[in-house]
Scaffold this active site. Structure first.
Site, PDB file in Angstrom:
ATOM      1  N   ASP A  42     -13.089   0.503   9.281  1.00  0.00           N
ATOM      2  CA  ASP A  42     -13.428   1.225  10.639  1.00  0.00           C
ATOM      3  C   ASP A  42     -13.732   0.361  11.939  1.00  0.00           C
ATOM      4  O   ASP A  42     -13.110   0.715  12.856  1.00  0.00           O
ATOM      5  CB  ASP A  42     -14.833   1.959  10.742  1.00  0.00           C
ATOM      6  CG  ASP A  42     -15.283   2.983  11.555  1.00  0.00           C
ATOM      7  OD1 ASP A  42     -14.794   4.181  11.769  1.00  0.00           O
ATOM      8  OD2 ASP A  42     -15.761   2.362  12.796  1.00  0.00           O
ATOM      9  N   GLU A 114      -8.944   3.957   6.792  1.00  0.00           N
ATOM     10  CA  GLU A 114     -10.095   2.608   7.135  1.00  0.00           C
ATOM     11  C   GLU A 114      -9.751   1.739   5.570  1.00  0.00           C
ATOM     12  O   GLU A 114     -10.021   0.569   5.934  1.00  0.00           O
ATOM     13  CB  GLU A 114     -11.231   3.472   7.748  1.00  0.00           C
ATOM     14  CG  GLU A 114     -10.839   4.198   8.954  1.00  0.00           C
ATOM     15  CD  GLU A 114     -12.115   5.121   9.234  1.00  0.00           C
ATOM     16  OE1 GLU A 114     -12.779   4.919  10.404  1.00  0.00           O
ATOM     17  OE2 GLU A 114     -13.072   5.302   7.991  1.00  0.00           O
TER      18      GLU A 114
END
Length: 223
Positions: A42, A114
């Site tokens: 992320d 991610e």
């Protein structure tokens, strides 16, 4: 063989396949899963997209850059990227998640993207990870334009109502379903002088509110 096909789709060959295997493993399937990788990925994704937007839009201000980045790194956009690679076919899910169609769920798909970004970083470093992000997002970045569409639905609705000196909408949670780690929220949105009550759904209260605001925007024809 399966991972070989996926690596071709990703455009990256792992030196250590354990990273990719872990990135594809949901918490419902094993204790060694992709949650920590998702956390790291992320941050890398936000940096990579932020840098790309900073370079692409030299005249954009901080708010505009933030809104564009939010549009590109949100769950729905990441799920679009995941479907390009057909990630659902390669993920390891527990029996319960498989039965409930977890391999199609946007939250699970977006987390997996991610995690894969972090896996590439751990395998080959930040430059390679950012290069893959830019490649996967190339078309989305090319299509990105400055403007109102980059504002989230709640902001657009609020500005529309304020511009007409009307009261702000009211949001109310009307239902929550599922376990604590996998909840679905249902939120109502009421706008003065509009008889209809608009309903939004999402994996968090905020996402459900955004979805409800989007329904209002569509009905009122807000650009």
């Amino acid at each position: 063989m399966q991972l070989e096909r996926l690596q071709k789709k990703l455009g990256y060959q792992f030196a250590n396949l354990d990273y990719l295997t872990q990135a594809l493993t949901h918490r419902s399937a094993a204790s060694k899963n992709n949650e920590r990788l998702e956390f790291l990925g992320d941050s890398i994704l936000n940096f990579a997209i932020g840098k790309a937007l900073y370079e692409k839009f030299p005249k954009a201000n901080e708010g505009e850059l933030s809104r564009m980045r939010a549009a590109l790194v949100k769950e729905q956009t990441l799920a679009v990227v995941a479907r390009q690679f057909e990630l659902g076919e390669y993920m390891k899910l527990g029996a319960g998640e498989l039965k409930s169609g977890g391999y199609r769920r946007e939250s699970i798909l977006s987390d997996c993207v991610e995690a894969i970004i972090a896996a590439v970083y751990l395998d080959a470093g930040i430059d390679r990870a950012m290069e893959r992000v830019h490649c996967w997002y190339q078309q989305l970045l090319n299509d990105m334009q400055l403007g109102e569409a980059q504002k989230d639905p709640k902001t657009r609705l609020q500005e529309y109502l304020q511009g007409r000196k009307l009261p702000l909408p009211t949001y109310e949670v009307i239902d929550i379903k599922g376990e604590a780690h996998n909840q679905t929220f249902k939120v109502s949105c009421k706008v003065e002088k509009v008889d209809e009550i608009f309903i939004g759904n999402g994996t968090s209260r905020r996402k459900a509110e955004q979805d409800a605001a989007l329904q209002v925007i569509k009905v009122l024809g807000i650009k």
